[in-house]
Design a protein around this motif. Structure first.
Motif, mmCIF file in Angstrom:
data_model
loop_
_atom_site.group_PDB
_atom_site.id
_atom_site.type_symbol
_atom_site.label_atom_id
_atom_site.label_comp_id
_atom_site.label_asym_id
_atom_site.label_seq_id
_atom_site.Cartn_x
_atom_site.Cartn_y
_atom_site.Cartn_z
ATOM 1 N N GLY A 1 74.129 11.029 -29.991
ATOM 2 C CA GLY A 1 74.131 10.989 -31.473
ATOM 3 C C GLY A 1 75.328 11.736 -32.335
ATOM 4 O O GLY A 1 76.149 12.141 -31.478
ATOM 5 N N GLU B 1 69.490 13.303 -29.421
ATOM 6 C CA GLU B 1 69.369 13.862 -30.890
ATOM 7 C C GLU B 1 69.339 15.251 -30.760
ATOM 8 O O GLU B 1 69.957 16.038 -31.721
ATOM 9 C CB GLU B 1 68.092 13.356 -31.592
ATOM 10 C CG GLU B 1 68.279 11.697 -31.864
ATOM 11 C CD GLU B 1 67.892 11.046 -30.495
ATOM 12 O OE1 GLU B 1 67.591 9.860 -30.703
ATOM 13 O OE2 GLU B 1 67.778 11.188 -29.387
ATOM 14 N N SER C 1 72.283 8.188 -34.911
ATOM 15 C CA SER C 1 71.581 8.248 -33.381
ATOM 16 C C SER C 1 71.681 6.597 -33.049
ATOM 17 O O SER C 1 71.877 5.777 -33.481
ATOM 18 C CB SER C 1 70.000 8.354 -33.501
ATOM 19 O OG SER C 1 69.377 8.410 -32.235
ATOM 20 N N THR C 2 72.136 6.622 -31.596
ATOM 21 C CA THR C 2 72.518 5.355 -30.836
ATOM 22 C C THR C 2 71.056 4.660 -30.601
ATOM 23 O O THR C 2 71.096 3.333 -30.660
ATOM 24 C CB THR C 2 73.058 5.464 -29.586
ATOM 25 O OG1 THR C 2 72.267 6.433 -28.767
ATOM 26 C CG2 THR C 2 74.531 6.310 -29.755
ATOM 27 N N HIS C 3 69.966 5.387 -30.524
ATOM 28 C CA HIS C 3 68.765 4.621 -30.144
ATOM 29 C C HIS C 3 67.688 5.284 -31.251
ATOM 30 O O HIS C 3 67.787 6.567 -31.680
ATOM 31 C CB HIS C 3 68.300 4.996 -28.834
ATOM 32 C CG HIS C 3 69.187 4.383 -27.832
ATOM 33 N ND1 HIS C 3 70.447 4.716 -27.648
ATOM 34 C CD2 HIS C 3 69.072 3.455 -26.858
ATOM 35 C CE1 HIS C 3 70.816 4.024 -26.601
ATOM 36 N NE2 HIS C 3 70.136 3.256 -26.238
ATOM 37 N N GLU C 4 66.555 4.588 -31.612
ATOM 38 C CA GLU C 4 65.598 5.101 -32.382
ATOM 39 C C GLU C 4 65.047 6.209 -31.817
ATOM 40 O O GLU C 4 64.553 6.172 -30.504
ATOM 41 C CB GLU C 4 64.324 3.890 -32.527
ATOM 42 C CG GLU C 4 63.575 4.147 -33.615
ATOM 43 C CD GLU C 4 62.770 2.902 -33.947
ATOM 44 O OE1 GLU C 4 61.923 2.698 -35.007
ATOM 45 O OE2 GLU C 4 62.773 1.796 -33.165
ATOM 46 N N TYR D 1 69.701 4.630 -36.862
ATOM 47 C CA TYR D 1 69.791 4.261 -35.400
ATOM 48 C C TYR D 1 70.251 3.121 -35.262
ATOM 49 O O TYR D 1 69.920 1.958 -35.843
ATOM 50 C CB TYR D 1 68.470 4.529 -34.741
ATOM 51 C CG TYR D 1 67.396 3.574 -35.314
ATOM 52 C CD1 TYR D 1 67.049 2.620 -34.766
ATOM 53 C CD2 TYR D 1 66.592 4.102 -36.477
ATOM 54 C CE1 TYR D 1 66.063 1.850 -35.257
ATOM 55 C CE2 TYR D 1 65.457 3.237 -36.963
ATOM 56 C CZ TYR D 1 65.256 2.015 -36.489
ATOM 57 O OH TYR D 1 64.318 1.333 -36.678
ATOM 58 N N SER E 1 64.401 6.554 -42.879
ATOM 59 C CA SER E 1 65.201 6.204 -41.769
ATOM 60 C C SER E 1 65.525 4.630 -41.960
ATOM 61 O O SER E 1 64.770 3.929 -42.613
ATOM 62 C CB SER E 1 64.602 6.461 -40.437
ATOM 63 O OG SER E 1 63.315 5.848 -40.439
ATOM 64 N N SER F 1 67.278 1.142 -39.767
ATOM 65 C CA SER F 1 67.792 0.530 -38.635
ATOM 66 C C SER F 1 69.142 0.037 -38.720
ATOM 67 O O SER F 1 69.363 -1.062 -39.783
ATOM 68 C CB SER F 1 66.946 -0.472 -38.209
ATOM 69 O OG SER F 1 67.372 -1.606 -37.318
#
Length: 278
Positions: free
Chosen positions: A114, A141, A166-169, A188, A228, A230
Motif C-alpha cells: 500500500g 494496508e 492498495s495493491t489488492h482489494e 485498489y 472506494s 477499482s
C-alpha cells in the motif's frame, strides 16, 4: 481492450464495473448514461442551485460531516483528470511498492502492499508492504497505516487529506483499519477474485462470508466512512482510447510482476514463517 483482466472472470469485471460505473468517468454527472437527456432515472427536486436539476436519484449524498456523494468525491480527488491520476497511481505501485513487495516475498511475506499520497499534488507520503512474518496482523494496508502514523506529525498530513492506495482489494481487517485510520477513500488494483484465483489466497472472500455473511465480497463500496474505487474499472471506463490502451499495457506488466511474486510466496509456504492464514 479488456485483456488486462485476464486473471479475472467475466463476473469479476461485471461486479467491478457495476459497483463503480457511476463513479468512474462521469464524476459530475447524474448517472452512467452518456447522454444525460436520455437518463430515465427519477430527477431530484431542484433546490434552485445551479445545475442541480440535472442530478438524478442515483446520486445519493453520503459521507461523514456532510461530505459530497461518491462521484463528486472522485472528481475532487482526480481534479477532473482521471487518466493522469491513474497514471500516477500505477507509477507509485510500479516504482515504490513493487520493489518493497519483491523483497518482502523473498522473506516469506505475502505480496500485498500500500501507499499514501497527498491529495493536493499526488506526492508520495509513504509506501509499504506486507510484513506478516513479524505479526500476522501486519497486512499490506495495516503496515501502511502504521508506517504513516510513525512519521513525525510535522511531516504527516491529516489522513483525510491523503489518498489510500492498495495493491489488492482490502480484506475485512484492512477495510476497518482504513476507516479507523481516518481515510475517506481508497483505490485498489487487484480484486478479491484475483487474490483468490490468480494468487491462491482465498481468505478475504472467505472471511467476508464466514464472519460477516457478505456474499462474494460485496461490501458497501461507498458508505459513511469512505468511498472506494477499482483501478481496473476506472481504466476500463476511460473514454480516451489511447489513454485506456496505454494504461492497460501497464496493467498487464504489473500482472506479470505480481505473478512472479506470487510464485515466490507460494514456494515459501511451509518454510517456518508463522502466518496462520497463509
Amino acid at each position: 481492450g479488456l485483456s488486462l483482466l485476464r486473471h479475472s472472470s467475466d463476473s469479476t469485471l461485471s461486479r467491478a464495473l457495476s459497483r463503480h460505473r457511476f463513479l468512474n468517468t462521469r464524476a459530475l454527472g447524474c448517472c452512467p448514461v452518456p447522454n444525460q437527456s436520455a437518463c430515465q432515472h427519477q430527477r431530484l427536486p431542484s433546490s434552485g442551485r445551479k445545475g442541480e436539476d440535472r442530478r438524478c436519484s442515483t446520486s445519493v449524498r453520503t459521507g461523514r460531516g456532510g461530505k459530497t456523494d461518491p462521484a463528486e468525491r472522485l472528481a475532487a480527488i482526480t481534479r477532473g483528470t482521471t487518466a493522469p491520476f491513474l497514471d500516477r497511481l500505477l507509477a507509485v505501485i510500479e516504482d515504490d511498492v513493487v520493489p518493497l513487495s519483491q523483497k518482502g516475498v523473498r522473506e516469506g511475506n505475502k505480496l500485498f502492499g500500500g501507499a499514501i499520497l497527498r491529495k493536493s499534488d499526488l506526492s508520495l507520503v509513504s509506501a509499504s508492504t506486507n510484513t506478516e512474518t513479524d505479526n500476522p496482523l501486519f497486512h499490506g494496508e495495516i503496515t501502511a497505516i502504521f508506517d504513516f502514523y510513525a512519521l513525525p506529525r510535522s511531516e504527516r498530513p491529516p489522513a483525510n487529506e491523503t489518498i489510500f492506495l492498495s495493491t489488492h482489494e482490502p480484506c475485512p481487517l484492512c477495510l476497518s483499519g482504513i476507516a479507523w485510520g481516518g481515510w475517506d477513500n481508497f483505490f485498489y488494483l487487484f480484486t478479491y477474485e484475483d487474490t483468490k484465483d490468480a494468487f491462491s489466497i482465498p481468505h478475504d472472500l472467505r472471511m467476508h462470508e464466514e464472519v460477516f455473511r457478505v456474499k462474494n465480497g460485496d461490501y458497501n463500496s461507498s458508505n459513511h466512512y469512505w468511498s472506494s474505487w477499482s483501478i481496473k474499472a476506472l481504466v476500463a471506463g476511460l473514454e480516451d482510447g489511447r489513454s485506456r490502451n496505454e494504461l492497460e499495457v501497464r496493467l498487464e506488466k504489473l500482472h506479470a510482476m505480481y505473478d512472479d511474486m506470487s510464485r515466490i510466496y507460494q514456494q515459501s509456504k511451509g518454510s517456518g514463517a508463522e502466518i496462520p492464514l497463509n
